[in-house]
Every structure is written in structure tokens, then in C-alpha cells.
Write a protein that holds these residues in place. Structure first.
Motif, mmCIF file in Angstrom:
data_model
loop_
_atom_site.group_PDB
_atom_site.id
_atom_site.type_symbol
_atom_site.label_atom_id
_atom_site.label_comp_id
_atom_site.label_asym_id
_atom_site.label_seq_id
_atom_site.Cartn_x
_atom_site.Cartn_y
_atom_site.Cartn_z
ATOM 1 N N GLY A 41 0.790 -1.230 0.000
ATOM 2 C CA GLY A 41 0.000 0.000 0.000
ATOM 3 C C GLY A 41 0.815 1.269 0.000
ATOM 4 N N ARG A 42 2.136 1.137 -0.140
ATOM 5 C CA ARG A 42 2.994 2.327 -0.115
ATOM 6 C C ARG A 42 4.202 2.091 -1.023
ATOM 7 N NH1 ARG A 42 3.041 6.595 3.294
ATOM 8 N NH2 ARG A 42 4.955 7.808 3.532
ATOM 9 N N VAL A 43 4.489 3.074 -1.902
ATOM 10 C CA VAL A 43 5.608 2.948 -2.835
ATOM 11 C C VAL A 43 6.482 4.192 -2.743
ATOM 12 C CG1 VAL A 43 6.324 2.568 -5.229
ATOM 13 C CG2 VAL A 43 4.150 1.628 -4.408
ATOM 14 N N ARG A 44 7.774 3.975 -2.633
ATOM 15 C CA ARG A 44 8.731 5.090 -2.575
ATOM 16 C C ARG A 44 9.165 5.427 -3.996
ATOM 17 N NH1 ARG A 44 14.394 5.888 -0.496
ATOM 18 N NH2 ARG A 44 14.289 7.659 0.928
ATOM 19 N N VAL A 45 9.022 6.695 -4.392
ATOM 20 C CA VAL A 45 9.290 7.109 -5.770
ATOM 21 C C VAL A 45 10.206 8.325 -5.788
ATOM 22 C CG1 VAL A 45 8.259 7.778 -7.978
ATOM 23 C CG2 VAL A 45 6.947 6.374 -6.371
ATOM 24 N N TRP A 46 11.241 8.261 -6.626
ATOM 25 C CA TRP A 46 12.076 9.436 -6.831
ATOM 26 C C TRP A 46 11.346 10.398 -7.746
ATOM 27 C CZ3 TRP A 46 17.661 7.201 -7.945
ATOM 28 C CH2 TRP A 46 18.126 6.594 -6.780
ATOM 29 N N ARG A 47 11.240 11.650 -7.331
ATOM 30 C CA ARG A 47 10.541 12.651 -8.131
ATOM 31 C C ARG A 47 11.262 12.861 -9.468
ATOM 32 N NH1 ARG A 47 6.766 15.747 -5.991
ATOM 33 N NH2 ARG A 47 7.590 15.444 -3.887
ATOM 34 N N GLU A 48 10.503 12.884 -10.547
ATOM 35 C CA GLU A 48 11.006 13.070 -11.921
ATOM 36 C C GLU A 48 11.803 11.874 -12.429
ATOM 37 O OE1 GLU A 48 12.939 16.799 -12.632
ATOM 38 O OE2 GLU A 48 11.638 17.867 -11.246
ATOM 39 N N ALA A 49 11.758 10.753 -11.725
ATOM 40 C CA ALA A 49 12.466 9.560 -12.190
ATOM 41 C C ALA A 49 11.760 8.956 -13.398
ATOM 42 C CB ALA A 49 12.547 8.524 -11.073
ATOM 43 N N GLN A 50 12.553 8.494 -14.362
ATOM 44 C CA GLN A 50 12.027 7.807 -15.533
ATOM 45 C C GLN A 50 12.797 6.498 -15.730
ATOM 46 O OE1 GLN A 50 10.685 10.418 -19.011
ATOM 47 N NE2 GLN A 50 12.414 11.575 -18.232
ATOM 48 N N VAL A 64 8.177 6.991 -13.607
ATOM 49 C CA VAL A 64 7.926 5.836 -12.745
ATOM 50 C C VAL A 64 6.488 5.827 -12.239
ATOM 51 C CG1 VAL A 64 8.554 4.715 -10.572
ATOM 52 C CG2 VAL A 64 10.339 5.547 -12.098
ATOM 53 N N GLU A 65 5.911 7.008 -12.004
ATOM 54 C CA GLU A 65 4.530 7.033 -11.531
ATOM 55 C C GLU A 65 3.555 6.489 -12.577
ATOM 56 O OE1 GLU A 65 5.516 11.483 -12.387
ATOM 57 O OE2 GLU A 65 6.565 9.653 -11.755
ATOM 58 N N ALA A 66 3.908 6.615 -13.887
ATOM 59 C CA ALA A 66 3.057 6.030 -14.935
ATOM 60 C C ALA A 66 3.146 4.500 -14.903
ATOM 61 C CB ALA A 66 3.466 6.552 -16.298
ATOM 62 N N ILE A 67 4.335 3.994 -14.617
ATOM 63 C CA ILE A 67 4.505 2.542 -14.486
ATOM 64 C C ILE A 67 3.681 2.037 -13.303
ATOM 65 C CG2 ILE A 67 6.175 0.709 -13.982
ATOM 66 C CD1 ILE A 67 8.300 2.461 -15.377
ATOM 67 N N ILE A 68 3.764 2.756 -12.192
ATOM 68 C CA ILE A 68 3.013 2.359 -10.997
ATOM 69 C C ILE A 68 1.512 2.409 -11.269
ATOM 70 C CG2 ILE A 68 2.447 3.042 -8.621
ATOM 71 C CD1 ILE A 68 5.383 4.063 -8.445
ATOM 72 N N ALA A 69 1.048 3.455 -11.930
ATOM 73 C CA ALA A 69 -0.382 3.599 -12.215
ATOM 74 C C ALA A 69 -0.884 2.444 -13.075
ATOM 75 C CB ALA A 69 -0.652 4.930 -12.907
ATOM 76 N N HIS A 70 -0.071 2.024 -14.062
ATOM 77 C CA HIS A 70 -0.491 0.910 -14.909
ATOM 78 C C HIS A 70 -0.542 -0.390 -14.106
ATOM 79 C CE1 HIS A 70 -1.233 -0.941 -18.815
ATOM 80 N NE2 HIS A 70 -0.434 -1.923 -18.444
ATOM 81 N N ALA A 87 -2.014 2.410 -4.032
ATOM 82 C CA ALA A 87 -0.945 2.642 -3.063
ATOM 83 C C ALA A 87 -0.688 4.140 -2.906
ATOM 84 C CB ALA A 87 0.339 1.944 -3.510
ATOM 85 N N GLU A 88 -0.192 4.499 -1.749
ATOM 86 C CA GLU A 88 0.234 5.871 -1.497
ATOM 87 C C GLU A 88 1.669 6.022 -1.973
ATOM 88 O OE1 GLU A 88 1.010 8.895 2.290
ATOM 89 O OE2 GLU A 88 -0.007 6.964 2.574
ATOM 90 N N LEU A 89 1.946 7.108 -2.691
ATOM 91 C CA LEU A 89 3.297 7.354 -3.181
ATOM 92 C C LEU A 89 4.067 8.223 -2.195
ATOM 93 C CD1 LEU A 89 2.705 8.010 -7.003
ATOM 94 C CD2 LEU A 89 2.964 5.836 -5.777
ATOM 95 N N GLU A 90 5.220 7.737 -1.815
ATOM 96 C CA GLU A 90 6.113 8.504 -0.936
ATOM 97 C C GLU A 90 7.187 9.135 -1.815
ATOM 98 O OE1 GLU A 90 9.527 7.716 2.483
ATOM 99 O OE2 GLU A 90 8.094 6.128 1.995
ATOM 100 N N TRP A 91 7.118 10.447 -2.007
ATOM 101 C CA TRP A 91 7.998 11.122 -2.949
ATOM 102 C C TRP A 91 9.339 11.463 -2.314
ATOM 103 C CZ3 TRP A 91 6.757 11.121 -7.909
ATOM 104 C CH2 TRP A 91 5.416 10.970 -8.260
#
Length: 251
Positions: free
Chosen positions: A138-147, A183-189, A198-202
Motif C-alpha cells: 500500500g505504499r511505494v517510494r518514488v524518486w521525483r522526476e524519475a524515468q 515511474v509514476e506512470a509505471i506504478i499507475a499501470h 498505493a500511497e506514493l512517498e515522494w
């Protein structure tokens, strides 16, 4: 083809092994980009040194699998071309040092800088298995602007086969789709396909992940038929998820 290694990539490349008897491919390198230690780096260097020594004896071409990660193409304004490598991570410095070792050895060789491969038999810490595991919490850590540039491992095998068949040697080639995805597009798919939220932790750490495939297209024009484009990543993820469901159902 002699394949050094038994992991994720090695299992897939085995499909073309009998087509290239004059090749020795090193597929037993460091796969944990952030937690690898000196022992891991030293082991991969020793494997490459052994492959080089064997190549001097029997004349086989040595294929080294390097990385096209953003840690390699870290310079400001970098377009991700093979000649623009400026390492920014310990892992990238390690891989580039092995590329130089191979180039300076004098043996027949080919270096493939791989993007983020997706397919069966991946380790839990690799990108897609890791994201799926985080989604289930339910929680994903994401680097902002990561591709990330995703590539179906079967397409990586096809490209490797095509390069070797064409007799490409003494080159460093990016092997990627050329279409990095936030990466957020990958997560959304993945959320849509898995029925999860899931909640995104930026984390404020830009990671553009741009990789040039101009050289790849010059060397292997047939890659245009692999379906690369802005929506390619969706097909890659769907194929992987369908394979996972088939394994679970036993079909």
C-alpha cells in the motif's frame, strides 16, 4: 555460445546459444545496483578477466553486459549517447571500468548497455518485482522526476541475436526502447492491472533515465518492428503480468 551465469538474463539468452558458437557472453554480473559490495564487484571483474583470458586462447568474441542506467549518463544535458558516459554512482563507475578493461584487452568483444529489462525469472529486488511488492504493502517510494526505459527481455535477446548475426564487434551499444517512462506512470499501470491502490512517498531526487538508441537503430534497423513507442511499456508490463498469472494458475 558459452554463457557465463545462470540467472535471469542467462536463462533467456540460452534460447540463442546454439546460433553463436563463437561467442562467450558474461551474464553473471552485479545485479544489485545500490547494495553491492566490494566482494560483488571483485567477483564480476574476475569473471570478466577469465573470459578475456579464454578469448585470447580460443578467439571467441566476449560479450559484456553493462548498464545504460542514469548513473552512467549523469552529465547535465546528456542525451544518453554511448560516447557521453559520465558515471555518477559506484555501480556505474564499476561497469564502465570493466568496459575499459575489455576494450583495452585486445580481444574480440561487444559491450551491451542494457536498460531496465522485464521478464520471467527476475529477482525480487529488480524494478518490477520490487514495485509490485511495494504496491501490495500500500505504499511505494518514488524518486521525483524519475524515468525508466523498460525493455522486454525477449526483445533484448532478439537484439543481441541481431547484433551478433550482423557481425557487430568492438562497439558499445545501448540496448533499450528509447522511450523512458515516468515511474509514476509505471506504478499507475500496475495498479490498474492488479487492482491495487498505493500511497506514493515522494523523494526529491531527479533521475531522468534518458537513453539514446540512435546507434542501435543504425546497426539493427529491424528494431523498428518491435513496437517501441510511448505505449510500449504497457505491453511489456501486461506480458509480464500475464506470465505471472499463468505460473500461479499452473497453466
Amino acid at each position: 555460445m558459452e554463457i557465463i551465469g545462470r540467472g535471469f538474463i542467462a536463462q533467456h539468452v540460452a534460447a540463442i546459444a546454439d546460433r553463436h558458437p563463437g561467442v562467450r557472453l558474461l551474464a553473471a554480473g552485479v545485479s544489485r545496483t545500490t547494495t553491492a559490495g566490494e566482494t560483488d564487484f571483485r567477483r564480476e571483474r574476475e569473471l570478466l578477466e577469465d573470459a578475456i583470458d579464454a578469448g585470447r586462447r580460443d578467439g571467441r568474441q566476449v560479450v559484456f553486459l553493462s548498464t545504460a542506467s542514469s548513473g552512467v549518463y549523469a552529465a547535465a544535458g546528456c542525451a544518453g549517447r554511448e560516447d557521453e558516459a559520465v558515471p555518477a554512482t559506484r555501480y556505474a563507475r564499476h561497469k564502465l571500468s570493466l568496459e575499459r578493461l575489455l576494450a583495452d584487452s585486445g580481444v574480440d568483444h561487444l559491450v551491451l548497455r542494457l536498460s531496465h529489462l522485464v521478464g520471467a525469472h527476475q529477482q525480487p529486488w529488480q524494478l518490477i518485482p520490487s514495485l509490485v511488492a511495494q504496491l501490495r504493502t500500500g505504499r511505494v517510494r518514488v524518486w521525483r522526476e524519475a524515468q525508466r526505459d523498460l525493455l522486454d527481455v525477449d526483445h533484448m535477446v532478439w537484439i543481441t541475436d541481431a547484433l551478433l548475426t550482423a557481425g557487430v564487434r568492438g562497439e558499445v551499444v545501448n540496448v533499450a526502447s528509447g522511450h523512458p517512462v515516468p515511474v509514476e506512470a509505471i506504478i499507475a499501470h500496475l495498479e490498474r492491472r492488479l487492482g491495487l491502490t498505493a500511497e506514493l512517498e515522494w523523494v526529491d531526487r531527479a533521475d531522468p533515465g534518458v537513453i539514446s538508441v540512435a546507434k542501435l537503430h543504425r546497426l539493427v534497423p529491424g528494431v523498428r518492428g518491435l513496437g517501441f513507442g510511448p505505449d510500449y511499456f504497457r505491453a511489456v508490463l501486461d506480458t509480464r503480468l500475464a506470465a505471472d498469472r499463468a505460473v500461479v494458475s499452473g497453466s
